[in-house]
Design a protein around this motif. Structure first.
Motif, PDB file in Angstrom:
ATOM      1  N   LEU A   1       5.864 -11.159  25.513  1.00 15.70           N
ATOM      2  CA  LEU A   1       5.985  -9.921  24.748  1.00 15.70           C
ATOM      3  C   LEU A   1       7.252  -9.142  25.105  1.00 15.70           C
ATOM      4  CD1 LEU A   1       2.275  -8.702  24.884  1.00 15.70           C
ATOM      5  CD2 LEU A   1       3.478  -9.573  22.897  1.00 15.70           C
ATOM      6  N   LEU A   2       7.697  -9.241  26.356  1.00 14.91           N
ATOM      7  CA  LEU A   2       8.845  -8.452  26.809  1.00 14.91           C
ATOM      8  C   LEU A   2      10.181  -9.155  26.588  1.00 14.91           C
ATOM      9  CD1 LEU A   2       7.384  -7.054  30.159  1.00 14.91           C
ATOM     10  CD2 LEU A   2       7.666  -5.830  27.993  1.00 14.91           C
ATOM     11  N   ILE A   3      10.220 -10.466  26.815  1.00 10.84           N
ATOM     12  CA  ILE A   3      11.495 -11.184  26.774  1.00 10.84           C
ATOM     13  C   ILE A   3      11.956 -11.439  25.344  1.00 10.84           C
ATOM     14  CG2 ILE A   3      12.653 -13.347  27.363  1.00 10.84           C
ATOM     15  CD1 ILE A   3      10.924 -13.495  29.853  1.00 10.84           C
ATOM     16  N   ASP A   4      11.074 -11.935  24.505  1.00 13.31           N
ATOM     17  CA  ASP A   4      11.465 -12.295  23.135  1.00 13.31           C
ATOM     18  C   ASP A   4      10.348 -11.931  22.167  1.00 13.31           C
ATOM     19  OD1 ASP A   4      12.819 -13.255  20.988  1.00 13.31           O
ATOM     20  OD2 ASP A   4      12.922 -15.336  21.648  1.00 13.31           O
ATOM     21  N   PRO A   5      10.151 -10.624  21.922  1.00 13.24           N
ATOM     22  CA  PRO A   5       9.001 -10.213  21.094  1.00 13.24           C
ATOM     23  C   PRO A   5       9.101 -10.650  19.638  1.00 13.24           C
ATOM     24  CG  PRO A   5      10.450  -8.352  21.524  1.00 13.24           C
ATOM     25  CD  PRO A   5      10.954  -9.499  22.364  1.00 13.24           C
ATOM     26  N   ARG A   6      10.303 -11.036  19.163  1.00 15.63           N
ATOM     27  CA  ARG A   6      10.471 -11.427  17.756  1.00 15.63           C
ATOM     28  C   ARG A   6      10.436 -12.941  17.553  1.00 15.63           C
ATOM     29  NH1 ARG A   6      15.788  -8.176  16.131  1.00 15.63           N
ATOM     30  NH2 ARG A   6      16.399  -9.012  18.166  1.00 15.63           N
ATOM     31  N   SER A   7      10.097 -13.670  18.592  1.00  9.67           N
ATOM     32  CA  SER A   7      10.073 -15.130  18.469  1.00  9.67           C
ATOM     33  C   SER A   7       9.021 -15.562  17.450  1.00  9.67           C
ATOM     34  CB  SER A   7       9.769 -15.766  19.830  1.00  9.67           C
ATOM     35  OG  SER A   7       9.578 -17.155  19.701  1.00  9.67           O
ATOM     36  N   SER A   8       9.436 -16.392  16.514  1.00  9.77           N
ATOM     37  CA  SER A   8       8.504 -16.852  15.477  1.00  9.77           C
ATOM     38  C   SER A   8       7.471 -17.825  16.026  1.00  9.77           C
ATOM     39  CB  SER A   8       9.285 -17.512  14.340  1.00  9.77           C
ATOM     40  OG  SER A   8      10.078 -18.576  14.836  1.00  9.77           O
ATOM     41  N   THR A   9       7.813 -18.527  17.118  1.00  9.07           N
ATOM     42  CA  THR A   9       6.866 -19.481  17.700  1.00  9.07           C
ATOM     43  C   THR A   9       5.966 -18.833  18.743  1.00  9.07           C
ATOM     44  OG1 THR A   9       8.400 -20.131  19.466  1.00  9.07           O
ATOM     45  CG2 THR A   9       8.529 -21.334  17.382  1.00  9.07           C
ATOM     46  N   GLY A  10       6.235 -17.559  19.102  1.00 17.47           N
ATOM     47  CA  GLY A  10       5.458 -16.914  20.135  1.00 17.47           C
ATOM     48  C   GLY A  10       5.910 -17.281  21.534  1.00 17.47           C
ATOM     49  N   TRP A  11       7.063 -17.925  21.662  1.00 21.46           N
ATOM     50  CA  TRP A  11       7.548 -18.376  22.964  1.00 21.46           C
ATOM     51  C   TRP A  11       9.056 -18.119  23.044  1.00 21.46           C
ATOM     52  CZ3 TRP A  11       3.807 -19.993  26.236  1.00 21.46           C
ATOM     53  CH2 TRP A  11       4.198 -20.449  27.491  1.00 21.46           C
ATOM     54  N   PRO A  12       9.546 -17.574  24.184  1.00 21.18           N
ATOM     55  CA  PRO A  12      10.997 -17.333  24.305  1.00 21.18           C
ATOM     56  C   PRO A  12      11.795 -18.606  24.092  1.00 21.18           C
ATOM     57  CG  PRO A  12       9.800 -16.237  26.081  1.00 21.18           C
ATOM     58  CD  PRO A  12       8.804 -17.115  25.370  1.00 21.18           C
TER      59      PRO A  12
ATOM     60  N   TYR B   1       2.968 -26.122  28.324  1.00 26.78           N
ATOM     61  CA  TYR B   1       3.415 -27.026  27.264  1.00 26.78           C
ATOM     62  C   TYR B   1       2.405 -27.055  26.114  1.00 26.78           C
ATOM     63  CZ  TYR B   1       4.816 -31.271  24.823  1.00 26.78           C
ATOM     64  OH  TYR B   1       5.196 -32.171  23.860  1.00 26.78           O
ATOM     65  N   TYR B   2       1.124 -26.979  26.457  1.00 31.34           N
ATOM     66  CA  TYR B   2       0.073 -26.973  25.439  1.00 31.34           C
ATOM     67  C   TYR B   2       0.228 -25.762  24.522  1.00 31.34           C
ATOM     68  CZ  TYR B   2      -4.589 -26.084  23.508  1.00 31.34           C
ATOM     69  OH  TYR B   2      -5.636 -25.798  22.665  1.00 31.34           O
ATOM     70  N   PHE B   3       0.402 -24.576  25.108  1.00 29.41           N
ATOM     71  CA  PHE B   3       0.530 -23.369  24.288  1.00 29.41           C
ATOM     72  C   PHE B   3       1.853 -23.348  23.533  1.00 29.41           C
ATOM     73  CE2 PHE B   3      -2.691 -21.602  27.302  1.00 29.41           C
ATOM     74  CZ  PHE B   3      -3.656 -21.322  26.353  1.00 29.41           C
ATOM     75  N   HIS B   4       2.916 -23.826  24.167  1.00 31.40           N
ATOM     76  CA  HIS B   4       4.212 -23.879  23.488  1.00 31.40           C
ATOM     77  C   HIS B   4       4.143 -24.824  22.278  1.00 31.40           C
ATOM     78  CE1 HIS B   4       8.284 -25.511  22.758  1.00 31.40           C
ATOM     79  NE2 HIS B   4       8.663 -24.266  22.971  1.00 31.40           N
ATOM     80  N   SER B   5       3.504 -25.971  22.446  1.00 34.07           N
ATOM     81  CA  SER B   5       3.385 -26.929  21.349  1.00 34.07           C
ATOM     82  C   SER B   5       2.553 -26.357  20.213  1.00 34.07           C
ATOM     83  CB  SER B   5       2.763 -28.234  21.846  1.00 34.07           C
ATOM     84  OG  SER B   5       3.573 -28.829  22.833  1.00 34.07           O
ATOM     85  N   ARG B   6       1.490 -25.652  20.550  1.00 36.61           N
ATOM     86  CA  ARG B   6       0.653 -25.044  19.518  1.00 36.61           C
ATOM     87  C   ARG B   6       1.421 -23.983  18.744  1.00 36.61           C
ATOM     88  NH1 ARG B   6      -5.524 -24.598  19.881  1.00 36.61           N
ATOM     89  NH2 ARG B   6      -4.912 -23.073  18.332  1.00 36.61           N
ATOM     90  N   GLY B   7       2.193 -23.151  19.483  1.00 32.93           N
ATOM     91  CA  GLY B   7       2.982 -22.129  18.810  1.00 32.93           C
ATOM     92  C   GLY B   7       4.030 -22.722  17.895  1.00 32.93           C
ATOM     93  N   ARG B   8       4.701 -23.767  18.378  1.00 30.68           N
ATOM     94  CA  ARG B   8       5.723 -24.418  17.556  1.00 30.68           C
ATOM     95  C   ARG B   8       5.081 -25.097  16.347  1.00 30.68           C
ATOM     96  NH1 ARG B   8      10.860 -25.586  17.576  1.00 30.68           N
ATOM     97  NH2 ARG B   8      11.642 -27.532  16.700  1.00 30.68           N
ATOM     98  N   GLY B   9       3.920 -25.731  16.562  1.00 31.36           N
ATOM     99  CA  GLY B   9       3.227 -26.369  15.444  1.00 31.36           C
ATOM    100  C   GLY B   9       2.814 -25.363  14.390  1.00 31.36           C
TER     101      GLY B   9
END
Length: 356
Positions: free
Chosen positions: A58-69, A126-134
């Motif tokens: 939330l603090l580093i990259d709040p506008r990330s479309s994948t939810g991950w910096p 990696y699991y959460f990052h993959s889900r966000g990207r998917g």
């Protein structure tokens, strides 16, 4: 990325599920120790790491479309959260049990615990990052599909407009030679019709009331040419006036009714266009019927090679499919003793909101 409490809770419950699995594996390999020990350490470390990663996202990259910096910041967040979460979770668990894991006698267990936390942290991240990207890729694919459908609707409309215009100009040319007064009236109606449809031709959707208004203009135009041989009624309930539909959805069917139904018939006939709703379980459907009292369907009328009928019905089916998906239907049925009924059926709640 906006704050979503429900998503945070869902993520945390998934982290707890991973923690329970890890503590169960630790107990399986060290059954001589009480299960409470790996459970508390696993949940404490997992909770601390989860909280740090969620706060960092939330603090580093709040506008990330994948939810991950993006880029190195995502890697730095993961590594820092795993280290800090391990230290915080282990310290909290030590305080719970009243001992210290940092003493020299526990170095072997500390190394094993650190290795487990590192592997688990990387796997879970990696699991959460993959889900966000998917989820982001699925969103982009859905957006691309919507844009492609809108482009397809516009392409079909571009094909339909000249088709109607050429037919009208051909009829106008014939009237100029035989009845100049009626040709002048027809030209006036044509200008009014084109002016009224200019705005509608620039949008992918308009209200069903506008579609019926365009039909009224078109039928008035045809009535000039056919005179008493053409009678028509348009019935649109007030509740359906604002239902969004693609422009020129119904006109090809009305054109077919005139060209292949009423014109070949010496006495002409009648066209009726009506809209209604029907219910099928929880889904409400819009049902639009175009009826004529003409000569009826000729053999091969539905063949794509048949002039008029093939073009109109094919375009309507393609526009329904592009706009509403496979759930929409179009039927073309011969009536008894004569005439044709075209029926369109599409879901009421599916179309997008009309443009402002």
């Amino acid at each position: 990325m906006r704050f979503d409490g429900l998503a945070l809770l869902r993520h945390y419950l998934q982290v707890l599920a991973f923690c329970l699995a890890i503590s169960a594996l630790q107990y399986f390999f060290r059954p001589e120790r009480p299960y409470e020990i790996p459970l508390v350490y696993s949940v404490s470390i997992g909770t601390a790491t989860w909280a740090l990663i969620e706060a960092g996202r939330l603090l580093i990259d709040p506008r990330s479309s994948t939810g991950w910096p993006r880029g190195w910041r995502g890697l730095a967040l993961t590594a820092g959260a795993i280290v800090a979460g391990y230290v915080a979770g282990t310290s909290a668990s030590d305080a719970w049990f009243g001992w210290s894991s940092w003493s020299g006698t526990n170095q072997r267990e500390m190394r094993a615990s650190w290795l487990i936390s590192l592997v688990a942290g990387v796997v879970i991240s990696y699991y959460f990052h993959s889900r966000g990207r998917g989820a982001e890729l699925a969103r982009r694919a859905a957006q691309a599909q919507r844009e492609a459908a809108e482009a397809r609707l516009k392409l079909l409309e571009v094909q339909l407009e000249p088709h109607m215009l050429f037919n009208t100009l051909a009829n106008l040319r014939m009237l100029i030679a035989t009845d100049p007064a009626r040709a002048e009236t027809m030209l006036d109606h044509l200008v009014a019709y084109l002016r009224a449809t200019l705005g509608g031709s620039r949008v992918a959707w308009h209200a069903l009331a506008d579609e019926f208004a365009r039909l009224d203009d078109y039928l008035a135009l045809m009535a000039v040419r056919m005179g008493e041989r053409l009678h028509y009624t348009l019935a649109l309930p007030a509740a359906l006036r604002e239902v969004p539909v693609p422009p020129l959805l119904l006109q090809p069917l009305v054109e077919n009714s005139i060209r292949h139904g009423l014109e070949p018939q010496l006495e002409g006939g009648r066209i009726e266009v009506s809209a209604s709703t029907e219910h099928d379980g929880a889904q409400t459907w819009v049902r639009i019927e175009v009826r004529d009292s003409g000569v009826g369907l000729a053999p091969g009328a539905l063949d794509s090679a048949a002039p008029g009928h093939g073009f109109g019905t094919r375009q309507v089916r393609e526009r329904l499919l592009s706009a509403y998906g496979a759930g929409s239907t179009m039927e073309l049925i011969a009536q008894s003793p004569g005439g044709t009924r075209s029926t369109l059926r599409f879901p009421l709640k599916n179309p997008p909101t009309l443009p402002a």
